[in-house]
Design a protein around this motif. Sequence first.
Motif, PDB file in Angstrom:
ATOM      1  N   ALA A   1      37.514  33.632  45.986  1.00 50.42           N
ATOM      2  CA  ALA A   1      37.276  34.232  44.664  1.00 50.42           C
ATOM      3  C   ALA A   1      35.773  34.347  44.389  1.00 50.42           C
ATOM      4  O   ALA A   1      34.975  33.567  44.910  1.00 50.42           O
ATOM      5  N   HIS A   2      35.420  35.326  43.545  1.00 50.42           N
ATOM      6  CA  HIS A   2      34.030  35.467  43.111  1.00 50.42           C
ATOM      7  C   HIS A   2      33.652  34.294  42.210  1.00 50.42           C
ATOM      8  O   HIS A   2      34.513  33.677  41.585  1.00 50.42           O
ATOM      9  N   THR A   3      32.361  34.003  42.124  1.00 47.04           N
ATOM     10  CA  THR A   3      31.853  32.975  41.215  1.00 47.04           C
ATOM     11  C   THR A   3      31.369  33.704  39.959  1.00 47.04           C
ATOM     12  O   THR A   3      30.348  34.385  39.988  1.00 47.04           O
TER      13      THR A   3
ATOM     14  N   TYR B   1      29.769  38.945  36.121  1.00 49.27           N
ATOM     15  CA  TYR B   1      29.356  39.313  37.475  1.00 49.27           C
ATOM     16  C   TYR B   1      29.515  38.108  38.386  1.00 49.27           C
ATOM     17  O   TYR B   1      29.704  36.979  37.921  1.00 49.27           O
ATOM     18  N   CYS B   2      29.475  38.390  39.691  1.00 46.31           N
ATOM     19  CA  CYS B   2      29.571  37.300  40.667  1.00 46.31           C
ATOM     20  C   CYS B   2      28.158  36.850  41.005  1.00 46.31           C
ATOM     21  O   CYS B   2      27.323  37.660  41.409  1.00 46.31           O
ATOM     22  N   SER B   3      27.897  35.563  40.832  1.00 48.54           N
ATOM     23  CA  SER B   3      26.542  35.066  41.070  1.00 48.54           C
ATOM     24  C   SER B   3      26.228  34.987  42.562  1.00 48.54           C
ATOM     25  O   SER B   3      25.082  34.882  42.949  1.00 48.54           O
ATOM     26  N   VAL B   4      27.254  35.086  43.402  1.00 51.18           N
ATOM     27  CA  VAL B   4      27.024  35.014  44.849  1.00 51.18           C
ATOM     28  C   VAL B   4      26.734  36.404  45.411  1.00 51.18           C
ATOM     29  O   VAL B   4      25.714  36.633  46.035  1.00 51.18           O
ATOM     30  N   CYS B   5      27.655  37.357  45.148  1.00 49.56           N
ATOM     31  CA  CYS B   5      27.483  38.686  45.750  1.00 49.56           C
ATOM     32  C   CYS B   5      26.899  39.691  44.766  1.00 49.56           C
ATOM     33  O   CYS B   5      26.663  40.835  45.133  1.00 49.56           O
ATOM     34  N   LYS B   6      26.699  39.273  43.519  1.00 49.19           N
ATOM     35  CA  LYS B   6      26.078  40.093  42.471  1.00 49.19           C
ATOM     36  C   LYS B   6      26.961  41.249  41.988  1.00 49.19           C
ATOM     37  O   LYS B   6      26.504  42.103  41.238  1.00 49.19           O
TER      38      LYS B   6
ATOM     39  N   THR C   1      34.121  34.680  52.745  1.00 47.97           N
ATOM     40  CA  THR C   1      33.222  34.747  51.584  1.00 47.97           C
ATOM     41  C   THR C   1      33.943  35.534  50.502  1.00 47.97           C
ATOM     42  O   THR C   1      35.097  35.940  50.682  1.00 47.97           O
ATOM     43  N   CYS C   2      33.228  35.788  49.381  1.00 46.43           N
ATOM     44  CA  CYS C   2      33.883  36.558  48.321  1.00 46.43           C
ATOM     45  C   CYS C   2      33.881  38.046  48.632  1.00 46.43           C
ATOM     46  O   CYS C   2      34.484  38.835  47.919  1.00 46.43           O
ATOM     47  N   THR C   3      33.223  38.457  49.707  1.00 42.89           N
ATOM     48  CA  THR C   3      33.216  39.885  50.056  1.00 42.89           C
ATOM     49  C   THR C   3      33.942  40.167  51.361  1.00 42.89           C
ATOM     50  O   THR C   3      34.325  41.297  51.624  1.00 42.89           O
TER      51      THR C   3
HETATM   52 ZN   LIG Z   1      31.177  37.526  44.887  1.00 45.14          ZN
END
Ligand SMILES: [Zn+2]
Length: 500
Positions: free
Chosen positions: A290-292, A311-316, A249-251
Amino acid sequence: MADVTGISGKYTLPANGFTAPAGKQFKAWSVGGVEKVVGDKITVTANTTVTAVWEAVEYNVTVTGGTASVGAGTPITKATMGTTVTLTAGAAPSGKVFDKWEVVSGGITLADANSATTTFTMPASAVSVKATYKNAPHTHTYNQETVKPEALKTPADCTSNAVYFKSCSCGAISTTDTFVAMNTALGHAYGSDWKYDSTNHWHECSRCHDKKDEAAHDYGSDNVCDTCGYYKTVPHTHNLTLVAAKAATCTEGGKEAYYKCEGCGKFYEDVLGTKEITDLASWGNIAKIAHTTKQTVTKATPTANGKIVNYCSVCKKTLSTTVIPKASSIKLKATSLTYNGKVRTPKVIVNDRTGKTLVKNTDYTVSYAKGRKYVGKYAVKITFKGKYSGTKTLYFTIKPKATSISSLKAGSKKFTVKWKKQATQTTGYQVQVATNKKFKKNKKTVTIKKQKTTKTTVKKLKAKKKYYVRVCTYKTVKINGKSIRIYSGWSKTKTVTTKK
Ligand SMILES: [Zn+2]
Ligand SMILES: [Zn+2]
Ligand SMILES: [Zn+2]
Ligand SMILES: [Zn+2]
Ligand SMILES: [Zn+2]
């Protein structure tokens, strides 16, 4: 010596009065090739030359512990200047050998002071030299077994004594003769921990790795050696279960799928258990994705900063924040203009808090009030757009044209002022008088409400007093339903002095 004149007949030869050349002394007088001694009488019958005859001086040569000679000749004790004198050292005393010559006096330089036979050139003075001797060298006898660091040949180790070279009684060390220093071996340094292989265990010397107490493992009833703890490898059939892959994931990173044996706890890449994973932590890792990126914009206003947040829409997670400085400086290039018959549009200048100039039609739009030609007060509305929001209204004024004083005529405690008529955009005039240049003392203001009136008499003034006078025009306009006067600038100031 001076010449002697007026001599005829017998002349007694005098003592020598000349200075002898270096290394020479007076020997005799020579008269016509015949040597004569001092005191001899000669007969003078004509001009006669008497010449001094010189002979070399012999200086003493003193040699202690040897002899001097010329070449290989017999020993000498005297020599004349410039003679090459040979020195030969005598036989050395018992147990001694020749060392070197020492020059006692005479300041000579020897050809080789360290040679038993050498030469020097005789100076114009006596010379004294001395042969010196030193102890004869001895033949070393390496029979001393002395333990000293500089004599060490081979250091001691676990099992062998140290080996040293023997010494001579004078301290010299042999390069060949050796002896063993007894009881210097170090002995083994066995650790208390057990070393092992798949068969045996033992204690080991940390220095030479010698093994002690070596014995086969003793497992007893299990697979662990009771002595050293060695775990015997027992063949078994792996019982492999799949550990599913985990997506990144992005994290967090992900992991490839692998197999684990429930029996032995080992990990494998394949279901058959042929490719073991020995380091699971570093195997099959999948990098984070990568972050979205999404963006929110808080627009800046004339009074508050804005910001752009990525900001990242997935992990905020907030990825970046950029401040939009507030549009804190909003100005008109001109706020007070004079009527000139044309429509006026003063420029708007907007800067943000950092001094950066905003761009018209990108960051804001401007709308001007209608008219803007005649005397009046006009609004300019700035509406922000793009990264900015909010509105701001500014005002500018168009004033009537000014006038000028055409004459001042003094009277008793009064004067009459005339000015040029202002034909357009004028409702009336205002005359101001005072007794100082700054129009502060004894100020009077007279308003003339007709545009056509171009003179007035100011009365009730002080007698014989100098007055300053100025005139302006005004126009009455309606703003938001209210009548207000808009004044021109003042005319040039003129002065008049009242009469008695
Ligand atoms: Zn993210
Ligand atoms: Zn010696
Ligand atoms: Zn050892
Ligand atoms: Zn063991
Ligand atoms: Zn297994």
